[in-house]
Design a protein around this motif. Structure first.
Motif, PDB file in Angstrom:
ATOM      1  N   PRO A  66      45.998  39.290  36.027  1.00  0.00           N
ATOM      2  CA  PRO A  66      46.621  38.528  37.114  1.00  0.00           C
ATOM      3  C   PRO A  66      47.921  37.891  36.659  1.00  0.00           C
ATOM      4  CG  PRO A  66      44.791  37.300  36.182  1.00  0.00           C
ATOM      5  CD  PRO A  66      44.763  38.650  35.537  1.00  0.00           C
ATOM      6  N   LEU A  92      47.694  37.991  42.423  1.00  0.00           N
ATOM      7  CA  LEU A  92      46.518  37.126  42.347  1.00  0.00           C
ATOM      8  C   LEU A  92      45.262  37.960  42.134  1.00  0.00           C
ATOM      9  CD1 LEU A  92      47.285  34.549  45.191  1.00  0.00           C
ATOM     10  CD2 LEU A  92      48.152  34.655  42.839  1.00  0.00           C
ATOM     11  N   HIS A  93      44.290  37.353  41.484  1.00  0.00           N
ATOM     12  CA  HIS A  93      42.995  37.988  41.230  1.00  0.00           C
ATOM     13  C   HIS A  93      41.936  37.323  42.101  1.00  0.00           C
ATOM     14  CE1 HIS A  93      39.498  39.565  39.092  1.00  0.00           C
ATOM     15  NE2 HIS A  93      39.066  38.330  38.949  1.00  0.00           N
ATOM     16  N   THR A  94      41.106  38.117  42.732  1.00  0.00           N
ATOM     17  CA  THR A  94      40.057  37.575  43.588  1.00  0.00           C
ATOM     18  C   THR A  94      38.800  37.305  42.781  1.00  0.00           C
ATOM     19  OG1 THR A  94      40.903  38.798  45.502  1.00  0.00           O
ATOM     20  CG2 THR A  94      38.661  37.958  45.643  1.00  0.00           C
ATOM     21  N   ALA A 128      40.943  32.903  45.065  1.00  0.00           N
ATOM     22  CA  ALA A 128      41.928  33.638  44.282  1.00  0.00           C
ATOM     23  C   ALA A 128      42.330  32.848  43.048  1.00  0.00           C
ATOM     24  CB  ALA A 128      43.150  33.955  45.142  1.00  0.00           C
ATOM     25  N   PRO A 159      42.932  32.126  50.968  1.00  0.00           N
ATOM     26  CA  PRO A 159      43.566  33.372  51.408  1.00  0.00           C
ATOM     27  C   PRO A 159      44.935  33.101  52.017  1.00  0.00           C
ATOM     28  CG  PRO A 159      41.798  32.718  52.908  1.00  0.00           C
ATOM     29  CD  PRO A 159      41.706  31.812  51.730  1.00  0.00           C
TER      30      PRO A 159
END
Length: 452
Positions: free
Chosen positions: A27, A32-34, A39, A85
């Protein structure tokens, strides 16, 4: 004088030659990383340095958009978690306004670590902070560096040896007297003037990209190259560097200044690279600092703002985040330790926290099999003062330390596997349930392993 730090892998790491068919998924601030808790954004801060103004901006972003906390990574970068989000654009605008996104195309490759006490405690051979800034500018101006993996790591060691355990890909090491630096990548190295060091590091990274392409591996890290690629076909590069100007001879310097085994001011103890919590004396040519530990690398925005306030009012106006999940406040002194301690940070050198680490664990990570942070906190005193211990929620062991350490891995049945990892370690895993974990953990942390 001790052996120079190396950027070759530790003996306990298995050398592999993978063929990468895709880019890495690390990331960034824009990618972005979920995660299970929302996130995640990773903000690269070269050498961990942020101004007080940037620190306030990060606190505001974490409070407005995230979960109200900041995480320190094992490379001294900063993470915001629990992002909602659709907040990526607003986050990018906040970071850009604070000067934390100088080159959006390059933001994931600004992975630079450096001796966090350089220029502060009078130790080391050279203040490498100016070289960090020059290297960052070169990386951000290069048309090739965006092809580097987000895992590729640059390290600058001021001669004290603290960067050795971080397994960097390109290393700069200051030599006694500070008249020369050694730049190493794989098995190739060059000795150049300090002012040529950042350019040498850039050329070394570009030579790595050539080797990764030529070997067909598309490797992410130097250690992933096949044996014949470790030399990086770099002879022309090193000839260019060393012919730019002959390096003057280095005058002799005191061995103790570069000895990582010496537990001088600011050292966490014999063999330890991390700055010890508490006041760091200025030494003959430094400005001193306050070193603060961050339990499990996670601090609230309130605690972060306390450090920014100290930096602005009593220090040089900057913070240095360390790869050992701590923060150094340059120019601050022992008189400022009360507020961080009241905010839950560590300023007592006798605290057991600096020897304990953990991954995110539950509930933030879907892969984790336990709430490892809660379990690590409950077992904080077990074996305090012995080997460092790292708690992992699964076998990926994200963020685990280098060197020799006690590996505690959740198995998913209310139990943990305990083993000692690292060079010379030969202790098989021992599976224990939580009620009997403390004794086994304390025993493992007192094991003495040979060093090679």
């Amino acid at each position: 004088m001790p052996p120079a730090p190396s950027n070759r892998p530790n003996r306990d790491e298995t050398l592999v030659t993978p063929v990468r068919e895709r880019g890495d998924a690390c990331p960034g601030a824009l990618r972005l990383h979920t995660a299970d808790d929302g996130a995640l954004a990773r903000v690269r801060v070269p050498a961990g340095v942020v101004s007080a103004a940037q620190a306030y901006a990060l606190a505001d972003a974490a409070e407005r958009l995230g979960d109200g906390a900041l995480d320190i990574t094992s490379r001294g970068n900063l993470q915001l978690r629990g992002l909602g989000p659709g907040c990526g654009g607003e986050l990018a605008r906040l970071l850009d306004a604070a000067g934390l996104l100088p080159a959006p195309r390059h933001e994931r490759v600004r992975n630079i670590v450096a001796s966090p006490l350089s220029g502060l405690d009078g130790r080391g051979h050279l203040d490498v902070q100016p070289l960090v800034r020059e290297l960052d500018a070169l990386l951000c101006a290069s048309g090739r560096t965006p092809d580097l993996s987000g895992r590729f790591l640059f390290a600058l060691d001021d001669g004290r040896g603290d960067m050795a355990e971080l397994a960097s890909d390109v290393m700069l090491l200051a030599e006694p007297g500070g008249a020369r630096v050694r730049v190493t990548v794989g098995a190739a190295s060059a000795r150049v003037r300090p002012e040529d060091g950042p350019r040498a590091m850039l050329l070394a990274a570009e030579a790595f990209l050539d080797a990764a392409s030529a070997t067909g591996t598309k490797a992410w890290r130097v250690r992933e190259l096949p044996a014949q690629g470790v030399e990086l076909a770099g002879a022309p590069v090193w000839r260019e560097l060393t012919s730019s100007a002959p390096a003057p001879p280095s005058p002799p310097g005191p061995d103790s200044a570069a000895d990582p085994e010496s537990a001088g001011p600011g050292s966490a103890g014999p063999g330890s690279a991390a700055p010890v919590p508490g006041a760091v004396p200025a030494g003959p040519h430094g400005v001193g600092a306050l070193s603060v530990g961050v339990p499990l690398g996670r601090l609230s925005v309130a605690a972060w703002r306390v450090l920014a306030d100290i930096a602005r009012a009593h220090g040089t106006g900057e913070l240095r985040v360390t790869p050992w999940r701590g923060v150094v406040v340059p120019g601050a002194g022992p008189g400022q330790s009360g507020a961080p301690a009241a905010a839950g940070l560590v300023t007592d050198p006798a605290s057991p926290w600096p020897g304990v680490g953990a991954c995110t664990g539950r509930p933030g990570c879907a892969k984790s099999l336990a709430d490892v942070r809660a379990d690590a906190t409950a077992h904080l005193a077990a074996g305090a003062g012995g080997l460092p211990v790292y708690w992992s929620g699964c076998e990926r062991r994200c963020g685990h330390p280098r060197g020799t350490w006690v590996d505690v891995v959740a198995t998913g049945d209310g139990r943990y596997d305990i083993a000692v990892r690292g060079a010379g370690a030969d202790v098989p895993p021992d599976r224990r349930a939580l009620p009997e974990l403390a004794d086994a953990l304390a025993a493992a942390r007192t094991i003495t392993t040979p060093t090679k």
